[in-house]
Design an enzyme around this catalytic site. Sequence first.
Site, PDB file in Angstrom:
ATOM      1  N   SER A 122       0.830  -1.212   0.000  1.00 35.20           N
ATOM      2  CA  SER A 122       0.000   0.000   0.000  1.00 35.20           C
ATOM      3  C   SER A 122       0.859   1.254   0.000  1.00 35.20           C
ATOM      4  CB  SER A 122      -0.926   0.000   1.205  1.00 35.20           C
ATOM      5  OG  SER A 122      -0.200  -0.228   2.378  1.00 35.20           O
ATOM      6  N   HIS A 144      -2.530  -3.054  -6.090  1.00 39.14           N
ATOM      7  CA  HIS A 144      -3.001  -2.710  -4.745  1.00 39.14           C
ATOM      8  C   HIS A 144      -4.506  -2.941  -4.633  1.00 39.14           C
ATOM      9  CE1 HIS A 144      -3.399   0.636  -1.466  1.00 39.14           C
ATOM     10  NE2 HIS A 144      -3.426  -0.571  -0.951  1.00 39.14           N
ATOM     11  N   GLU A 156      -5.542  -0.582  -7.654  1.00 39.25           N
ATOM     12  CA  GLU A 156      -4.665   0.538  -8.025  1.00 39.25           C
ATOM     13  C   GLU A 156      -3.403  -0.106  -8.616  1.00 39.25           C
ATOM     14  OE1 GLU A 156      -3.363   2.748  -4.546  1.00 39.25           O
ATOM     15  OE2 GLU A 156      -3.384   4.631  -5.636  1.00 39.25           O
ATOM     16  N   ASN A 194      -3.805   6.007  -0.670  1.00 34.13           N
ATOM     17  CA  ASN A 194      -3.421   6.320   0.705  1.00 34.13           C
ATOM     18  C   ASN A 194      -2.926   7.745   0.871  1.00 34.13           C
ATOM     19  OD1 ASN A 194      -4.161   4.063   2.179  1.00 34.13           O
ATOM     20  ND2 ASN A 194      -2.467   2.899   1.302  1.00 34.13           N
TER      21      ASN A 194
HETATM   22  N1  CAA Z   1     -14.202  -9.314   4.983  1.00 39.08           N
HETATM   23  C1  CAA Z   1     -14.834  -9.770   3.869  1.00 39.08           C
HETATM   24  N2  CAA Z   1     -16.044  -9.337   3.496  1.00 39.08           N
HETATM   25  C2  CAA Z   1     -16.629  -8.415   4.265  1.00 39.08           C
HETATM   26  C3  CAA Z   1     -16.045  -7.909   5.440  1.00 39.08           C
HETATM   27  C4  CAA Z   1     -14.779  -8.401   5.796  1.00 39.08           C
HETATM   28  N3  CAA Z   1     -14.154  -7.959   6.895  1.00 39.08           N
HETATM   29  N4  CAA Z   1     -16.874  -7.006   5.983  1.00 39.08           N
HETATM   30  C5  CAA Z   1     -17.949  -6.935   5.187  1.00 39.08           C
HETATM   31  N5  CAA Z   1     -17.785  -7.779   4.139  1.00 39.08           N
HETATM   32  C6  CAA Z   1     -18.674  -7.964   3.009  1.00 39.08           C
HETATM   33  C7  CAA Z   1     -19.612  -9.065   3.216  1.00 39.08           C
HETATM   34  O1  CAA Z   1     -19.736  -9.787   2.023  1.00 39.08           O
HETATM   35  C8  CAA Z   1     -20.906  -8.337   3.499  1.00 39.08           C
HETATM   36  O2  CAA Z   1     -21.999  -8.987   3.035  1.00 39.08           O
HETATM   37  P1  CAA Z   1     -22.685 -10.138   3.879  1.00 39.08           P
HETATM   38  O3  CAA Z   1     -22.524  -9.842   5.356  1.00 39.08           O
HETATM   39  O4  CAA Z   1     -24.059 -10.011   3.441  1.00 39.08           O
HETATM   40  O5  CAA Z   1     -22.032 -11.403   3.434  1.00 39.08           O
HETATM   41  C9  CAA Z   1     -20.763  -7.058   2.703  1.00 39.08           C
HETATM   42  O6  CAA Z   1     -19.394  -6.758   2.799  1.00 39.08           O
HETATM   43  C10 CAA Z   1     -21.548  -5.912   3.253  1.00 39.08           C
HETATM   44  O7  CAA Z   1     -21.262  -5.828   4.615  1.00 39.08           O
HETATM   45  P2  CAA Z   1     -22.321  -5.342   5.674  1.00 39.08           P
HETATM   46  O8  CAA Z   1     -23.668  -5.895   5.370  1.00 39.08           O
HETATM   47  O9  CAA Z   1     -21.754  -5.594   7.041  1.00 39.08           O
HETATM   48  O10 CAA Z   1     -22.516  -3.852   5.441  1.00 39.08           O
HETATM   49  P3  CAA Z   1     -22.038  -2.545   4.997  1.00 39.08           P
HETATM   50  O11 CAA Z   1     -23.031  -2.136   4.022  1.00 39.08           O
HETATM   51  O12 CAA Z   1     -21.818  -1.798   6.252  1.00 39.08           O
HETATM   52  O13 CAA Z   1     -20.640  -2.667   4.207  1.00 39.08           O
HETATM   53  C11 CAA Z   1     -18.332  -2.349   4.028  1.00 39.08           C
HETATM   54  C12 CAA Z   1     -19.443  -2.964   4.844  1.00 39.08           C
HETATM   55  C13 CAA Z   1     -18.353  -2.934   2.611  1.00 39.08           C
HETATM   56  C14 CAA Z   1     -17.042  -2.730   4.699  1.00 39.08           C
HETATM   57  C15 CAA Z   1     -18.580  -0.786   3.942  1.00 39.08           C
HETATM   58  O14 CAA Z   1     -18.750  -0.271   5.230  1.00 39.08           O
HETATM   59  C16 CAA Z   1     -17.457  -0.055   3.288  1.00 39.08           C
HETATM   60  O15 CAA Z   1     -17.373   0.021   2.068  1.00 39.08           O
HETATM   61  N6  CAA Z   1     -16.540   0.533   4.090  1.00 39.08           N
HETATM   62  C17 CAA Z   1     -15.365   1.239   3.572  1.00 39.08           C
HETATM   63  C18 CAA Z   1     -14.281   0.211   3.297  1.00 39.08           C
HETATM   64  C19 CAA Z   1     -13.035   0.847   2.761  1.00 39.08           C
HETATM   65  O16 CAA Z   1     -12.899   2.049   2.619  1.00 39.08           O
HETATM   66  N7  CAA Z   1     -12.050  -0.007   2.442  1.00 39.08           N
HETATM   67  C20 CAA Z   1     -10.778   0.444   1.976  1.00 39.08           C
HETATM   68  C21 CAA Z   1      -9.834   0.517   3.110  1.00 39.08           C
HETATM   69  S1  CAA Z   1      -8.266   1.151   2.606  1.00 39.08           S
HETATM   70  C22 CAA Z   1      -7.443  -0.179   2.008  1.00 39.08           C
HETATM   71  O17 CAA Z   1      -7.893  -1.287   2.010  1.00 39.08           O
HETATM   72  C23 CAA Z   1      -6.128   0.078   1.398  1.00 39.08           C
HETATM   73  C24 CAA Z   1      -4.991   0.363   2.262  1.00 39.08           C
HETATM   74  O18 CAA Z   1      -3.898   0.360   1.726  1.00 39.08           O
HETATM   75  C25 CAA Z   1      -5.089   0.678   3.693  1.00 39.08           C
END
Ligand code: CAA
Length: 289
Positions: A122, A144, A156, A194
């Site tokens: 990342s 990424h 990315e 990031n």
């Molecule tokens: N692992 C795998 N799948 C997951 C998960 C996890 N930890 N958490 C949620 N999910 C999936 C599941 O498939 C879930 O569906 P089901 O429970 O029905 O199977 C689906 O996401 C939706 O989850 P929720 O129903 O709990 O609800 P939500 O609508 O609140 O969505 C979310 C959860 C998708 C995480 C949403 O809150 C979101 O998009 N958050 C932002 C995430 C984000 O910004 N990620 C990028 C982080 S930065 C990065 O990764 C890069 C880096 O370099 C740091």
Amino acid sequence: MHNIKTIGIVGAGQMGGGISQVAAAAGFTTIVFDSHNESLARCKDQHAKRLAREVEKGRMQQPDVEKTLGRISYIHYLDHMKACDIVIEAIVEDARVKKDLFAKLGKQFGADSQTILASNTSSISITELAAAAGPAADRVIGMHFFYPVPVMKLVEVIRGRQTAEGTTGRVAALAAALGKTAVPANDRAGFISNRVLMPMINEAFYAWMEGVAEPAHVDEIMKLGCNFPMGPLRLADFIGLDTCAHIMEVMADGLNSDRYRPCPLLKQLVAAGRLGDKSGRGVFEYPTK
Ligand code: CAA
């Protein structure tokens, strides 16, 4: 055209687990390597649970889950990755450890190989990882993915100085075959995602530290006012506070500016072992973890 049939993933953690699930579900023969038995066992268990959930939710049929699981092998020896058309590294975010791995992969997939060596880093320099890979340098690229991998649509794609055009094209085509959208960025610390996301998260810690608002209110304001799915402090817990602090440090060093230094409160929580979801407490508490 990517011409990729077999995908190797090095590292069976949170990101490697997600990438391998997506690869196998998309029909690729998938090989997951980790030197730790427990990580491989946990990854295998998570795959079964996550795919069972897909059936429960009506997004997959049971026979497809079985086929998907049948495409994944879990291995302890890096040498067994010979058949891979691409190896995606998803190990610890430590430049020295990653360079050691790319040096090994560069030997294994030398000048006469076509295998792409991708890193899910990342923030670490792709140009430096490519240099470590020696004869394979023009086949080294950043790929990424975002957490949770099965849900997030972006890959990315980061080109190092040495990355060949052909490597970038094959990786973009592969991302599409995985159901993702590839968006290119150049090799500067933090890339784009990031560089933009982490200072915002860091600023949320400053706002909390200065008493501008309580953490829950910081998040509520950003969720309701900016339509974010999670507030920045909840997202920091989700990513891991240690990871956020580490990425800020890499950007401060790589971009040579103190404006990227992590907020003292963020560093203090990390020092106290409050790492977010994974430790049961970060900014907020997660009692069941
Ligand atoms: N692992 C795998 N799948 C997951 C998960 C996890 N930890 N958490 C949620 N999910 C999936 C599941 O498939 C879930 O569906 P089901 O429970 O029905 O199977 C689906 O996401 C939706 O989850 P929720 O129903 O709990 O609800 P939500 O609508 O609140 O969505 C979310 C959860 C998708 C995480 C949403 O809150 C979101 O998009 N958050 C932002 C995430 C984000 O910004 N990620 C990028 C982080 S930065 C990065 O990764 C890069 C880096 O370099 C740091």
